[in-house]
Scaffold this motif. Structure first.
Motif, short mmCIF file in Angstrom:
data_model
loop_
_atom_site.label_atom_id
_atom_site.label_comp_id
_atom_site.label_asym_id
_atom_site.label_seq_id
_atom_site.Cartn_x
_atom_site.Cartn_y
_atom_site.Cartn_z
N LYS A 151 19.95 -7.48 -22.82
CA LYS A 151 20.46 -8.13 -24.02
C LYS A 151 21.21 -7.10 -24.87
O LYS A 151 21.00 -5.91 -24.72
CB LYS A 151 19.32 -8.74 -24.84
N LEU A 152 22.05 -7.61 -25.74
CA LEU A 152 22.82 -6.76 -26.63
C LEU A 152 22.71 -7.32 -28.04
O LEU A 152 23.10 -8.47 -28.28
CB LEU A 152 24.29 -6.70 -26.20
N GLU A 153 22.14 -6.53 -28.94
CA GLU A 153 22.06 -6.93 -30.34
C GLU A 153 23.39 -6.57 -30.99
O GLU A 153 23.79 -5.40 -31.00
CB GLU A 153 20.90 -6.22 -31.03
N VAL A 154 24.07 -7.57 -31.51
CA VAL A 154 25.41 -7.42 -32.07
C VAL A 154 25.32 -7.73 -33.56
O VAL A 154 24.89 -8.81 -33.95
CB VAL A 154 26.39 -8.39 -31.38
N ARG A 155 25.72 -6.76 -34.39
CA ARG A 155 25.67 -6.95 -35.85
C ARG A 155 27.06 -6.74 -36.42
O ARG A 155 27.60 -5.63 -36.37
CB ARG A 155 24.69 -5.99 -36.49
N GLY A 156 27.66 -7.79 -36.94
CA GLY A 156 28.94 -7.72 -37.63
C GLY A 156 28.67 -7.74 -39.12
O GLY A 156 27.82 -8.49 -39.59
N PHE A 157 29.40 -6.90 -39.89
CA PHE A 157 29.11 -6.81 -41.31
C PHE A 157 30.31 -6.33 -42.11
O PHE A 157 31.27 -5.80 -41.56
CB PHE A 157 27.91 -5.88 -41.56
N ILE A 158 30.22 -6.55 -43.40
CA ILE A 158 31.21 -6.05 -44.35
C ILE A 158 30.50 -5.03 -45.21
O ILE A 158 29.43 -5.32 -45.76
CB ILE A 158 31.76 -7.20 -45.22
N GLY A 159 31.06 -3.84 -45.35
CA GLY A 159 30.41 -2.81 -46.16
C GLY A 159 29.24 -2.20 -45.42
O GLY A 159 29.40 -1.43 -44.50
N ALA A 160 28.03 -2.58 -45.81
CA ALA A 160 26.80 -2.04 -45.20
C ALA A 160 26.23 -3.06 -44.21
O ALA A 160 26.41 -4.26 -44.39
CB ALA A 160 25.77 -1.74 -46.29
N PRO A 161 25.51 -2.58 -43.18
CA PRO A 161 24.93 -3.50 -42.19
C PRO A 161 24.01 -4.56 -42.80
O PRO A 161 23.81 -5.62 -42.22
CB PRO A 161 24.15 -2.57 -41.27
N LEU A 162 23.51 -4.29 -43.99
CA LEU A 162 22.65 -5.25 -44.67
C LEU A 162 23.40 -6.56 -44.95
O LEU A 162 22.81 -7.64 -44.96
CB LEU A 162 22.15 -4.63 -45.99
N PHE A 163 24.71 -6.46 -45.16
CA PHE A 163 25.52 -7.62 -45.51
C PHE A 163 26.30 -8.11 -44.28
O PHE A 163 27.48 -7.86 -44.14
CB PHE A 163 26.48 -7.28 -46.65
N GLY A 164 25.61 -8.78 -43.41
CA GLY A 164 26.26 -9.27 -42.20
C GLY A 164 25.41 -10.27 -41.48
O GLY A 164 24.46 -10.82 -42.02
N ARG A 165 25.76 -10.48 -40.22
CA ARG A 165 24.97 -11.39 -39.40
C ARG A 165 24.84 -10.81 -38.00
O ARG A 165 25.70 -10.06 -37.53
CB ARG A 165 25.56 -12.78 -39.41
N SER A 166 23.77 -11.20 -37.34
CA SER A 166 23.47 -10.69 -36.01
C SER A 166 23.46 -11.82 -34.99
O SER A 166 23.15 -12.96 -35.32
CB SER A 166 22.12 -10.00 -35.99
N GLN A 167 23.80 -11.44 -33.77
CA GLN A 167 23.67 -12.32 -32.62
C GLN A 167 23.07 -11.49 -31.50
O GLN A 167 23.21 -10.27 -31.47
CB GLN A 167 25.01 -12.86 -32.15
N THR A 168 22.43 -12.16 -30.57
CA THR A 168 21.96 -11.50 -29.37
C THR A 168 22.73 -12.06 -28.19
O THR A 168 22.74 -13.27 -27.97
CB THR A 168 20.44 -11.72 -29.17
N TRP A 169 23.44 -11.18 -27.50
CA TRP A 169 24.19 -11.57 -26.33
C TRP A 169 23.35 -11.26 -25.09
O TRP A 169 22.49 -10.38 -25.10
CB TRP A 169 25.50 -10.82 -26.26
N VAL A 170 23.61 -11.96 -24.01
CA VAL A 170 22.86 -11.81 -22.78
C VAL A 170 23.79 -11.29 -21.67
O VAL A 170 24.90 -11.81 -21.51
CB VAL A 170 22.24 -13.17 -22.36
#
Length: 153
Positions: free
Chosen positions: A131-150
């Motif tokens: 699996k791959l944890e993917v985190r897209g964000f603006i500014g800091a990683p705290l302000f974003g969203r995550s998906q898990t790819w397979v």
């Protein structure tokens, strides 16, 4: 009899040591490969993305759309990808292996072809590289969203 047990124990230890040392060679603990992107609902497979590496820089290209409702052209893109076909489009650019955290790849960006927006990106392989944890964000990683790819392959 004790000699036979000692030899057997030595063989078991040697085989275990070899298997432990060889395990990293078989693990897929990098983002390189073909990935199924999963929608935020956690069930719907949307695309196949191939992540590759060249000279230490990772990029990801949409190889196939699996969602029949997905846009086939990036109408909302504002850069060189505007009005280009989504299949074959590089949506991940400039990712590098993080020198401070060996399990992390970051420093680049990801494009969401649905809305034309780009986000900073962090990638972290999980579950032995399945699996791959993917985190897209603006500014800091705290302000974003995550998906898990397979991993698809």
């Amino acid at each position: 009899m004790n000699i036979e047990k000692a030899l057997t124990l030595k063989h078991v230890i040697a085989i275990a040591a070899f298997a432990w040392a060889a395990a990293p060679a078989f693990a897929q603990d990098t983002p390189v490969g073909l990935w199924k992107t999963i929608d935020d609902d956690g069930k719907t497979v949307k695309t196949l993305i191939r992540i590759s590496e060249s000279a230490g820089v990772f990029s990801g290209m949409i190889e196939k759309l699996l969602d029949p409702k997905a846009a086939t052209v990036c109408v909302k893109c504002t850069d060189d990808r505007k009005d280009k076909p989504v299949v074959g489009m590089t949506i991940i650019r400039g990712i590098k292996h993080n020198t401070a955290d060996a399990a992390l790849w970051d420093g680049g960006e990801v494009l969401d072809p649905e809305n034309g927006s780009t986000y900073r990106l962090r990638l972290r392989p999980a579950d032995g590289g399945k699996k791959l944890e993917v985190r897209g964000f603006i500014g800091a990683p705290l302000f974003g969203r995550s998906q898990t790819w397979v991993r698809a392959e």
